[in-house]
Each structure stands twice: as C-alpha cells, then as structure tokens.
Design a protein around this motif. Structure first.
Motif, PDB file in Angstrom:
ATOM      1  N   GLY B 296      13.377  27.471   5.834  1.00 24.29           N
ATOM      2  CA  GLY B 296      13.509  26.025   6.017  1.00 24.29           C
ATOM      3  C   GLY B 296      13.843  25.674   7.462  1.00 24.29           C
ATOM      4  O   GLY B 296      13.299  24.715   8.020  1.00 24.29           O
ATOM      5  N   PRO B 321       7.510  16.620   0.977  1.00 24.72           N
ATOM      6  CA  PRO B 321       7.839  17.324  -0.276  1.00 24.72           C
ATOM      7  C   PRO B 321       6.622  17.481  -1.191  1.00 24.72           C
ATOM      8  O   PRO B 321       6.476  18.499  -1.857  1.00 24.72           O
ATOM      9  CB  PRO B 321       8.876  16.412  -0.943  1.00 24.72           C
ATOM     10  N   ALA B 325       5.718  21.184  -2.296  1.00 22.88           N
ATOM     11  CA  ALA B 325       5.866  21.483  -3.718  1.00 22.88           C
ATOM     12  C   ALA B 325       4.532  21.906  -4.322  1.00 22.88           C
ATOM     13  O   ALA B 325       4.465  22.856  -5.109  1.00 22.88           O
ATOM     14  CB  ALA B 325       6.412  20.269  -4.454  1.00 22.88           C
ATOM     15  N   THR B 326       3.447  21.222  -3.938  1.00 25.11           N
ATOM     16  CA  THR B 326       2.144  21.581  -4.495  1.00 25.11           C
ATOM     17  C   THR B 326       1.753  22.990  -4.062  1.00 25.11           C
ATOM     18  O   THR B 326       1.282  23.788  -4.874  1.00 25.11           O
ATOM     19  CB  THR B 326       1.070  20.574  -4.048  1.00 25.11           C
ATOM     20  N   THR B 429       8.675  30.305   0.003  1.00 25.15           N
ATOM     21  CA  THR B 429       9.082  29.940   1.358  1.00 25.15           C
ATOM     22  C   THR B 429       7.891  30.029   2.312  1.00 25.15           C
ATOM     23  O   THR B 429       7.646  29.128   3.118  1.00 25.15           O
ATOM     24  CB  THR B 429      10.203  30.883   1.829  1.00 25.15           C
ATOM     25  N   ASP B 432       5.696  27.118   1.819  1.00 28.94           N
ATOM     26  CA  ASP B 432       6.268  25.906   2.400  1.00 28.94           C
ATOM     27  C   ASP B 432       5.903  25.804   3.877  1.00 28.94           C
ATOM     28  O   ASP B 432       5.441  24.756   4.345  1.00 28.94           O
ATOM     29  CB  ASP B 432       7.808  25.938   2.280  1.00 28.94           C
ATOM     30  N   ILE B 436       3.526  22.989   5.740  1.00 28.18           N
ATOM     31  CA  ILE B 436       3.966  22.140   6.849  1.00 28.18           C
ATOM     32  C   ILE B 436       3.018  22.285   8.029  1.00 28.18           C
ATOM     33  O   ILE B 436       2.584  21.297   8.633  1.00 28.18           O
ATOM     34  CB  ILE B 436       5.395  22.532   7.270  1.00 28.18           C
TER      35      ILE B 436
END
Lengths: 450, 450
Positions: B296, B321, B325-326, B429, B432, B436
């Motif tokens: 993160g 998010p 999340a997807t 992670t 994620d 991004i």
C-alpha cells in the motif's frame, strides 16, 4: 505399470491405437487398474476411445465410465446402445449405478433400468434414485452382508458365500433380527476365530453406530471421521437395515466441501471446473464481480461528498488502496479462522462473547503495530497531519474489519448458510466501503477542526 | 447416548463430578465412545478431568488422550507419572503412540519408552520415531497381519489368532515370502470361503499397490483416494513389509491440506487455531498484513507522481477502490480455479498454453460486460472522459489480473510451493499495485493527450 509411466508412454500407446496393434495394447492394458485409464481416455478422440473400450472387458469399461466426469461419460455413451449401457451399469455397485443413471433424462433412465438383467439390481437402483444426493440415502449402496442373530457360524459362512458375490470389500457383517432390524455387527475376524457351532448372538457386538436414510451427507461424513469408521450402516425410520456407506463415498463429500468453501472464498457462484466452457466460467464469475463493481461505485459516490477535501489535499487519495486492502486482509484472516473453528465444533466451546473479545484483543495488538509502522513511514514523505489521519483510520479499520470478519461467519452459520462465504468478495466489498467511510470521516474531522 | 445429548446433559454431569457421584457417572460413561468424551474434557478444569479419568479403564483413557490437542494432552499428563503414561501409550496403536511421544523432550521420551512393558511395542515406536511426519513412514502403524505364501489356510487362521491381538480392524492379510518381502494380499473373505488345506499361494492376489517409507504423505493420500483403498502396505527400500497405513490417517492429511490451503488463501502464515493465545494469533497474522502495508505504501509513493492530475481531477480518486477491488476479485477467482484443477491433475491435461488462452477469453468476456456496465453508470454523474478512463483501465486490469491469477499458481506449483498461496494477500497486493499503475497511466495518457 504406474500412472507416471503411462503418461510417458502415451505417444507409443496412441500410435498403437491408430495402428490397431491389439497385442501390444492388450499387454499394456492388462497391467492397469481402471483408474489408470483416465489420463489416456481424456487424451483420445471419440473413435480412439471406442476402439480402446472394445479391447476391455465389461467390468473394466463400467469402472472407467463411472470414474469419468459427466460430460465425457455422455460422449462415450453415444457409442453404445441402451442394452450395452444396461450391461455396464449392472457391473457397478448400486450407488455408482444410481449416480450415473441420475444424469440421464427420465425416459432414457427408465428404459435402461428395464434392460438391466439382474432384477434385484434394478430394484436397488430404483430405490436409491428416490433419495437426494446430499443425504445418507443418496450416498449408500445396497450391497452388504447381513446375518440373522439366531444363525451359527457355519450358516453365516454359507450366507457370506451367497451374499458376497457382489461385495468386493467386506469388513463387517451386520446383524439383524427376524424383522430385518439392525441389532449389531460382527467382524470377519471374529467369525474366522470362532468355531462352526458358535451362534452369532454369542459373539456379536450390539454396540453399533448407524445413520438414517435422511441424515445429512455432511453429518454422515462428520460421524465417520470422528469415530474412524470404514463403513456405516443405514437404517430407515423403522430401524430396518437398508444400506451401507463406505469411507470413500464420504471422502468425496469432504473433498467437495473443500471445493465449495474455496469457491465461496473466491467469489465463484456455481460449481465450475477449469475445463468447463468459457461461457459457463464467465457466468459463474460475473455475479460476484458485478456485486464488487456496485460496491466500488457506491464507494465512488460516497467519496463525491469529499471532493473539496481531495482538491485541497490530493495526497489523501494516495492512501485509499492501503486502507481498503488492509481492511480486506484483516477481514479475510478473521473470518477464515472462524470458519476453520466452526468446522471442528466438537473440540472448541462455542462461547461467542469470548470469541469477540479475543478477536478484539488480537485486532488491537495488530492495529497498534501496523499504525506505528505506517505512521513512521508516512511522515517520511507527507505532512504529519496526513500521517495521523492515515494511521488513525487504519487502526479503526482493523478493529471494524476484525469485528465484521468474526461476526459474519457466525451469523451465516446460525442461518444455515456456508460461513466460508464470509471470506468472499461480499465481505471484502463491505470492508472496502467501511474503510473508505472511516478514512474520509476521520480526515474530514481532523482537517476541519484545524 | 449421542454427542448432542452429552452436550445437553453437561450441567448434570458436572454437578455429579463435583459431588463425586460415581454410580451415576459410570452409568453414563459406559455408553460413550472415547471420542464422545472430548467436549466434556474441554469443559472441565484439571482436578475434574483427573477425577473423570480415574473412573475409566486404561484403554479408554489412552484413546481420549490420543484424541486431544497437544496443549491439553500435556496438561493432563501432569497428573500422571511416567509409569502410568507408559501404560497408556502401550494401549495405543504404534503410530498414535509415536505421534504422542514425538511431542515430549527427548529425555522424557526415552524414559517413557524404556518403561513400556510390551518390548515389541517399544521397538516399534523407536522405529517409527525415525521417520518424518510428512512421509509414509511417519503415517504407518506397525500392527498388521501377514501370512507366508507357503502356508495353508489352517496355519494362517492360527497366525491370525496370534497376530490380531493388537489389530482391531482387519481387512486384508498381507502375503510375504521367506525374506519377509511383500508379494501380495489375500482378503479375509477369501480365507473364510476356502477350505483348511488350501495354500495361500493358490488364492492370493499378487497384484498389490504399496508405498515406500519415504513416499510423501500427500502422495500416499492421492494414491489411496484414487484407488479407493482402505489400507496400503508400506515397504522399505528392499521391498520388505514394514507397516501399513489406514484411510483415517490419510483423511487427516487431506483435511490438514484443506486447512493449509485456507490459511494460504487468507494470509495466515503459521498453523494456528482460534483457541491459540492472542500473541500467537497476532504473530501468525502480522507478516502478511505488513507485506500488504508495504504494498500500500509503495502504491501511495507511486501515485505521488500523479499528484498534479489528482489536484485537477480529484474525482479520479473516487474510482481507485473500484479498480483495485476488481483486480483483486478477478485474480482470486482465476487462481482458485487453477488451484482446484491442479489438485486433480489426473483428470485434466496440463497444457499451459491452452489454459492461458482460455483464461484470456474468459477475461475478455467478463471485461467487456463490466466495462460496459461501469461506463453507463459513471457517465450518470461524471464527465465522459473520466468514465472512459475508468472503464478502459478496468478492462486492462481484468485482463492483467486474470493472467497473473492464472500464471502465479502454475509457477508456484512448478517450484514445489503450495499454489493456494497465489490466492492470498501477496497476489492481491501485487494486483492492487498493478491496478493503480494501469489506472493512472491510462488517465495520464488521456488527460495529457487532450
């Protein structure tokens, strides 16, 4: 020849199949168990399969067919007429036979059953077809060996000779009274070690665990595992012995439950396997993805109220993934511990208040450690106020996610829903929303206060 | 009396224990299996437990002890001296005995073994202690019944009488030659149905599956499940019969694997249960949480490069998010399908290219559906350009997450690492971060182009 060797030899075997080299193939096939044929079957086309099966005896073909998945099995059944299918079915145990027939349309099913030569088998199958798959009746086979409590050893051995024609694996002989009601069991070992004139009533064990036809399959699995049973007899509501369940049937129930749990945890809505069609796989995956999307859109809508804050402190956005991911991870950890503990209720007392207090304690310790860590790292490249907002929000998110992760599986379980669902996308989505709400509320509070 | 009734009667039983109402208690305990005592034991304090055990015979006490978890067992052992412990150990099967002794310090262990009266049992235990728990040698018990291939039925039955004193559940008699090498098996059923003078060599089945002492426990489980075996003999490297494994030992391996997979999927790093201490639970959960935190923070650092974009279009943050999340959901779905399919390799061919193409097709279909949906919803309350950025990013994230979710478990499996880890926090992670990166790159591209 082992399975590994078979896979290595596949090219040669396939060549022999194409050249119809019967001698070579029969030689190899002789050494194989029916279970060993599966990789070969899955690697061949229809005409090749039909040639391979023509080289094997009925029993082996029947067993291979019963081990296949449903789609492949129905592919293969196309090569055979109903007479032949009935002949294969007749070679199986009644429970496997009923399971296979269950996948046929009613009309075909009844026609095949009428063609089964062994009329007792046909009757057995008809009886088994009445039961749902998820109860003891749906798991049991009709083949068993029973002895009347008044018989002596000599009579019993004679009966074993008659009855075991269809029972390959025999461990226990069930003891019944004149009304065919289960009264106990006697082991083969005891029969071997007793003299011919000993009566069953002198040596049998009246202490026997049984289940009723309507007992839930999962409960049957639990009982057999708890007491380490290899077989368990099934009685009807009047106590009459109607079948027996073996441990391999129950092992399938256990494994299937593991797959169901995994699906529930990973957001796959129906039972699919990797080799299903693309469309079926999409349909199984879309529902939870779409729920996740709506959760995300709801989160976006909610953040809309904080657009001004974001315009002033765009760096706030940087930590959104950190907050939501941590909430998700903590929630999944908590729920998975509860799910695991619910699966073994008999070794842990079910005091929910104690559980929540403990979950809270763990959350506080983890929250403090993570808060401290994040605070130290964030002040390295952001203002202290933002670092404070992020670590405070994290702490509360960890507490809330722990609470949700602990309470949700307990509630689902209470309502008879698979608690493993609580580790899935639904709870993750809920935790995301919660995390965003906490983060922006704390931010709003701290930035507006100053 | 069943387990459910026992739980209902617990208050009365506890009262009787406190009043030392021996008659009432013995009456109840007589009807119970050793497994039924567990909820009672877990609900009592030390002095109460010691009183309950004093009412039971050695065999029942031994079995109760062997079913307890390690911590409670060692609590209970404190009431007994080493002589008594040795007596209990002597009542168990050699595999359970070795498992229990394995949890003692070496000095205590050796002292207890030296106190075991049955010297053969002591020898067996010493042999079993040599093997690791995760191989066939660590699973097997020494108790088995074997017959020399040259014996006749009468001799064999005599030997069964001698050998089965310690073998409660007997299904198969292993057949060995004069060098004690395993050559086949003969079922009790066949022995019962043969005449006294028949020789074993006339009726035995030379076709027998066995494992070696060093065979991996998981492989033993796979073999026994594949061929539906209740027991499997274990041979040493010279083919000498040294033990046998029963299906209940293997069932434990299967269940443990399910727990390990669940832990891997939910980011719990060591084997813990809900009733472990708060500190142990924290330690098991922190490592993955901290890895998630650093992911993160890395994401936050990366987004720092786009601070200007965010200041101009703060609404971009709203959809972070949704994107992460997807990506997470799709990744977990993909990997869990692969993990499930890897667990049943023998029914699906392992063509990785075919797998990836299929995963890609599913991802494209799901991606298009979700993209469309999100685009329609986002233009309702945001400019069309942002809607375009969000849905384009989602499409690529779904593609990438599917690819990662499919390839990671395959790579882990190739390196002998549990593929279920790929559904865990590590891959979430990674997804994620990927999400991004994709989102902000597409946004940067589209906003700078215009």
């Amino acid at each position: 020849m082992s399975y590994e060797n078979l896979v290595e030899d596949l090219p040669y075997i396939k060549e022999a199949i194409n050249n119809k080299n019967e001698g070579y193939l029969k030689n190899i096939f002789d050494d194989l168990y029916s279970e060993d044929f599966l990789p070969l079957i899955y690697d061949l086309d229809s005409t090749q399969i039909s040639y391979v099966l023509s080289l094997l005896d009925d029993e082996t073909v029947a067993r291979i067919i019963s081990n296949l998945d449903e789609d492949t099995r129905h592919q293969i059944f196309k090569f055979f007429n109903k007479h032949q299918i009935a002949k294969f079915i007749n070679e199986l145990y009644s429970d496997d036979a009923a399971d296979i027939l269950n996948t046929f349309p009613v009309k075909d099913r009844e026609e095949i059953i009428s063609l089964i030569e062994d009329k007792e088998m046909a009757m057995h199958i008809n009886e088994l077809l009445r039961y749902d798959n998820d109860c003891a009746g749906g798991l049991m086979a009709k083949e068993l060996v029973k002895a009347n409590v008044s018989w002596n050893i000599k009579q019993t051995i004679e009966e074993i000779r008659l009855q075991t024609e269809n029972v390959e694996k025999l461990y226990t002989i069930y003891v019944v009274n004149d009304d065919d009601m289960l009264v106990g069991r006697v082991s083969l070992k005891k029969i071997i070690l007793s003299s011919d004139n000993t009566k069953i009533e002198e040596i049998y064990e009246p202490d026997i665990l049984s289940v009723e036809t309507h007992t839930d399959a999962q409960e049957v699995a639990d009982i057999m595992q708890k007491y380490d049973l290899e077989t368990i007899p099934v009685v009807n509501m009047y106590g009459k012995l109607v079948g027996r369940i073996t441990v391999d049937d129950v092992m399938d129930v256990v494994k299937q439950q593991a797959v169901v749990d995994m699906h529930a945890m990973s957001g796959i809505s129906t039972h699919v396997e990797e080799d299903d069609t693309v469309w079926k796989l999409c349909k199984a995956r879309l529902p939870w993805l779409i729920i996740g999307i709506f959760g995300g859109l709801l989160g976006a809508f909610f953040m809309g109220f904080f657009e001004q804050n974001l315009a002033i402190v765009p760096a706030m956005a940087f930590f959104i993934p950190l907050i939501t991911a941590t909430g998700g991870n903590v929630g999944v950890q908590s729920s998975s511990l509860i799910v695991q503990s619910l699966a073994q209720t008999d070794t842990y007392d079910t005091n929910h208040a104690k559980r929540l207090v403990k979950a809270l304690l763990v959350a506080i310790v983890n929250g403090l450690v993570i808060c401290g860590l994040v605070f130290v790292f964030v002040i390295l490249f952001q203002p202290i106020k933002l670092a404070l907002v992020v670590s405070l929000a994290l702490f509360f998110v960890i507490l809330l996610a722990s609470f949700m992760g602990t309470i949700t599986p307990l509630i689902l379980d209470r309502f008879g829903i698979n608690p493993a669902l609580a580790s899935g996308p639904f709870i993750t989505t809920a935790n995301d929303l919660l995390g965003i709400a906490v983060y922006f509320s704390i931010a709003g509070l701290l930035y507006n206060l100053s």
